[in-house]
Each structure stands twice: as structure tokens, then as C-alpha cells.
Design an enzyme around this catalytic site. Sequence first.
Site, PDB file in Angstrom:
ATOM      1  NE  ARG A 134      -4.557  -1.350   0.072  1.00  0.00           N
ATOM      2  CZ  ARG A 134      -4.666  -2.233  -0.859  1.00  0.00           C
ATOM      3  NH1 ARG A 134      -3.668  -2.268  -1.950  1.00  0.00           N
ATOM      4  NH2 ARG A 134      -5.579  -2.908  -0.997  1.00  0.00           N
ATOM      5  CG  ASP A 156       0.889  -1.875  -8.835  1.00  0.00           C
ATOM      6  OD1 ASP A 156       0.752  -1.259  -9.982  1.00  0.00           O
ATOM      7  OD2 ASP A 156       0.241  -2.570  -8.191  1.00  0.00           O
ATOM      8  CD  GLU A 179      -3.773   3.237  -5.381  1.00  0.00           C
ATOM      9  OE1 GLU A 179      -4.733   2.480  -5.925  1.00  0.00           O
ATOM     10  OE2 GLU A 179      -2.624   2.643  -5.069  1.00  0.00           O
ATOM     11  CG  HIS A 182      -3.403  -0.440  -7.003  1.00  0.00           C
ATOM     12  ND1 HIS A 182      -3.781  -0.160  -5.798  1.00  0.00           N
ATOM     13  CD2 HIS A 182      -3.601  -1.761  -6.982  1.00  0.00           C
ATOM     14  CE1 HIS A 182      -3.936  -0.952  -5.022  1.00  0.00           C
ATOM     15  NE2 HIS A 182      -3.872  -2.146  -5.730  1.00  0.00           N
ATOM     16  CB  SER A 239       1.232  -5.002 -10.201  1.00  0.00           C
ATOM     17  OG  SER A 239       0.929  -5.052  -9.014  1.00  0.00           O
TER      18      SER A 239
END
Lengths: 331, 330
Positions: free
Chosen positions: A243, A267, A272, A291, A293
Site C-alpha cells: 500500500r 504500483d 489513488e 495499481h 500489477s
Amino acid sequence: MNEKTLTLLVENESGLGPVFEVDPARYREAAARHPDVASRVRAVFSTDRDRFAQTIGEADALVGWVFPHRELDRLAPQLRWVHLTGAGVNHLAPFDWGPPGLVVTNNRGVHAPKAAEFAAAAALMIVNKLPRLVSRQWDRHWELDYSETIGGKTAGIVGVGNMGAAVAGACRTLGMRVLGMRRSGAPRPEVDHMFGPEELDVLLAQSDVVFLCTPLTDETRSLMDSARFARMKPGSGIVNLARGAVVDNDALRAALASGQVSGAILDVFDPEPLPADSPLWTTPNLIVTPHCSSDDAQSYVPRTLDLIFDNLRRLMTGQTLRGIVDPRLGY
Amino acid sequence: MTEHLRIHIENDSTIGPLFEITPEMIARAEARRPEVKGRWTASYGRDLVEFERNVAAADGLLGWQFRHAEIDRLGPRLHWIQLTGAGLDHLLPLKWLPPRIALTNARGAHKPKIGEALFMSVLMLNNFIPALVHHQRARRWNQMFATGIAGKTLLIVGLGEAGGDAARLARTFGIRVVATARRTTSHIAAHEVHPPSALRDLLPQADIVMLTVPLTPQTRGMFGAREIGLMKPGAGLVSLARAGIVDDVALKDALARGHLSGCVYDLEDPSHRQFDTEMWDCPNMIYLPHSQTNDPARFMENVLDIFFDNLARALGGEPFANRVDPNLGY
């Protein structure tokens, strides 16, 4: 088996996109794989809570990611089980909500195959200095930049749960030595040497590629701060699949600028989507993947549904569910 | 059987210190082949200083640049030239090569690093890394979810040592490997190997195409708009090809249109080749600066192992390994 039909409310969040949608068509396909269970489930599908209020009162089980969790004790007296369709469930912490006896499970394990593939790519990219090569390409600068073979290099996995173990396995396949860190310190077959949390600095000092795979909890927030980056092996790289808030990104940027860390692949971010004015977008030697992956575009929901049906079977037969979130640990 | 061989070792400072062959390196490599000890002598030169005197007395030559056009006259005793690299397009055409001289190259010396770099490129393409980096540059949060690579098809165009090394890793990850090759009809790591003429039939099947052909008159310009157009929409391309094999303009167009989802492209020094500076900003393209295919700690050791193997063969009267076919040019 208890013969009662269970009401399953599936709450979709349209903002997450179609990759994550547990829609009726995918549900039917999964139901065909689990006919014994499916025949005893009444599924109701809701999107952005359009059928949430009218169904939650009679629901035995809820599948979703975003819902008014703090109202469940009042709205859903019958609710026995909530399944969260992601793995990092920090947005619902602390887990003190819901009617008495509620069991919460998450999607741990569903990401594993795709996370393993991405980790293999990321390990090779860090060893091959791809973050730096990309920065140089943006500067129209060509320079030979040799790197060594990955076999014999060391991967350090911070947080060896389902995803961390998958990452470890991928690194093993590439011939890397794999170190791990987990709360219990207990060994896992994919990891050559497992450390406990108090030995994190030992892992960092030995690793050529550090993978962050922890949940976000009070203990892991800003885990990677400037002191920790200073403990990393000079010239090593870092990959964050956990995170965003697990990393102090200002400290990371300083470590990249000094060369202490040779490259980073991130990632996950906080918040976000990563805001357009974030300095991370243009930080040299840093690759941003938004985000995506570890979520397989084709199999994420089918694998999620297989887990859900397995847990429905367990619920009906009184067995322990898979992937239970420990309310004290928050994962 | 030959009693004794004189080998001239010619270094070239323009290709960088990593490729320098020192007497110490020779001694280390020789220790791995003790049977040749005492049966050969070496002379050393660099940048062709006193090359004529050195090569005149030599039975064999180890090097990369060596006035090849005059070698027939300069090296009357020569019967073997061992190259320190694999791609020998700088020596083509091989009309200068007299039949008495066996030319051998260092194919295989890039392993396992070259396979890792190529396989990395395959994984990067499957995970849309070139496109994601392009969005990053524009500060765009544009999630691109990939599907797992297991079961997808990788087409290796020109399966040799490099492609075979990549195929080994690809198989480990459940990838179906299809290849074209001129000199082989099967390979332990490939599900299918076809002749080069099958290329146009194979291109539409592949999720990822890998170019590992050498530059020869036959391969110059072989990957143009037509071949790119035959690739599956959304496919990715990894190119290890020398300049002149791929049509850069057609490639850029296919990436800009989205016909291809991405490209990882091994780029030789752009100041030494024809390179449109706009190619730097080509969307969904990542360049590798022609250094990811060599492990500096191992490459010259591997080259010297090939050299000593061939030296032992020469002393024993056996056929050379890694012999270049003068008609094919590799």
C-alpha cells in the site's frame, strides 16, 4: 448440510472498473463450476448500492469492497459473513463493525499468479536498471549501463503472506536467493531464510531487490522511512506492491537522488489515483504503474468467485472459512 | 594433431575496457583447460599497432577488428580467427575470408544474461510496461490490466543461442514458444521450429514477437510494414536486431496507432547508426542501450572458454565449434 437457501448480496463498485465486477454472467459461469452450492444460493446483484438497502436486511452474506460497513449492525441483523473482493482491507479498519459473530474474509491468494509474474518482471527490471534507463530515454541520453546476471542475487520480501509467497516463488524461479520477513518469523517453503519484524534491517542490508507485500496497519505505516532506506544495500532497488502509505515517498525520493537506491517500481500510492501534481511521476529512476500489477484482467473475478463458492460451501457445512481477516491484526 | 600454435590477441580500445583481454584473464581461463598449456604462445596487440608484424607469424587470431580486407596477405599462416562477439555484420560480406581460414564467433557467450534480458522484455510487454511508462511521462493514471502470460504464444524470429536462452525461461512460465530458424529444425525449449519462409504465417499467431536474427544481406529490411501489419493487434515486439533489420518508421507508426501495444528495443549507439531523433519519444517504446545482454563479470570469461575450447580442437585436429558459415554470414 443445512438445507436453507442463503441470500447473497453482491455489491459492485462501478468506479473500480470491469476487471473487478462480480457480474451476473461471471457469477453464472462460476455457479456452473459449483452446482451443489449454487442451487442453494439466491444471489442479488447491486451496483453502487442501487439494491443494497432493499436487500441487506435479509442477506446472510455480503460480497463487496465499498459499502456502509459501520451501519451493518443496524441494517443487517442476519448477516453472518462479509467477503471483501480485495486483499488490502485497510480502508475498513478498525474491524469493530457488523452484527455480533460476523466473519470477514478477504481475497488473499486470488492475486498470487499475476503478482508472481509481475514480480518476475520487476526483479529483472531492477537488476537490469530499467528505471534508470527509462529516465535516460526521457532525457534522450544513450549510455551503456551494464548489469549482472540475476542468478545469485538476493530478493528480500517484506510481508510473506499469500502475495509475498508468490513473489518469493517467482524470484526463486529466476535463480535468486530469497529472504523473507513476516510477523511470526515462521518459515515458508518458498523462502530460503525467514526473519521476524525485529530483523527487518538485516533483510534490507542483504537484498538486491526489496519487495513490499505487507498489509497497511499501524505497524507498517511509513515502515520504509529514511532510516530504513539507509539500511538498504547501496545500489539495490525497491518494488512496492503493498500500500502506498507503507513507504515514506519523500524519503524514497531522497534515497533515489543520492543513489543509495538505484531504482524503484511503485504500483500503489496514497492517495489513488496518484494526483497529477505528484512529484513521483517525474522522479528519476522511478517507474509508476497505476495499481494494476497483480489483478489478472481475465481471471481475477473467476478466481474470486471460486473462493466465494468454496466459502459458501464451508458456511453451509459449518467449516472454518478461508481468508478470515483477524480483527485485531487488520488483515 | 598440431604440436604448437601461435595466437595473436588483438584488443580494441574503442569497444570499451570490458572487452579487454589481459594475460591474467588468459591465464585464468587456461587453468580451466590445462591440456593446452605449453602447446601455444600468445602475442598481444592493441588498436592495430604493429599488427602486421604480429599477425604475420600467427597461426590463429583472437579479436574483433583486424584489417579483415587485407588479412589473406597479412596473415599467410593464419588458419583460424576467433571473434570476441556474436554479431559480425561489421565483417560482411565475407568475400575476404580465404578458404584456409576458419572463422568462429562467440555465440553463446552472452548466456545466461541475454536470455534474462530478453525474457524480461517479454514480461514487460505482457504487463504493458512500455505503455504505462509512456502514460507516466504524461502524468496519466491509466490502469492497464494484463492477463497472465501462461498459455500465450512467443514467436522467436531467428532462434539461436540468444533466443534459445530466452525460450528456456519462457517455458518455465508456461509460455508457448514458436520459432523460425535457418540452421535448426528443433530446439529443446521450443514447441515448434519452422523455416524462415514460414514467418508470415506465424506472425498472426504470436502475442509477442522476438527478433534475434543477425544482420545479413538476407535479413536487412526483413521486418517492415508488412510484417508488422501481420502481427496480432495489441501484440508486443522485442527487438535485439541490429539497425537496418526493422523499419523504424513502420514500427513507430504501428505503436502510435495502437496496432502494437508496446516495444522493447535494443538500441546500439544512436550516434553510430541511422536514428531519427523523434524515435526517442516514440510512444509505448522502451530502449535498452545494448548493454543488458552482457554480464560484464562473465562475458569475457565465456568468450575465453569458447576460445580455449577451439584452441584445444585446433591442437587436436578436430572441427571448430561456433564456425561461421561464410554463405550465411553468421
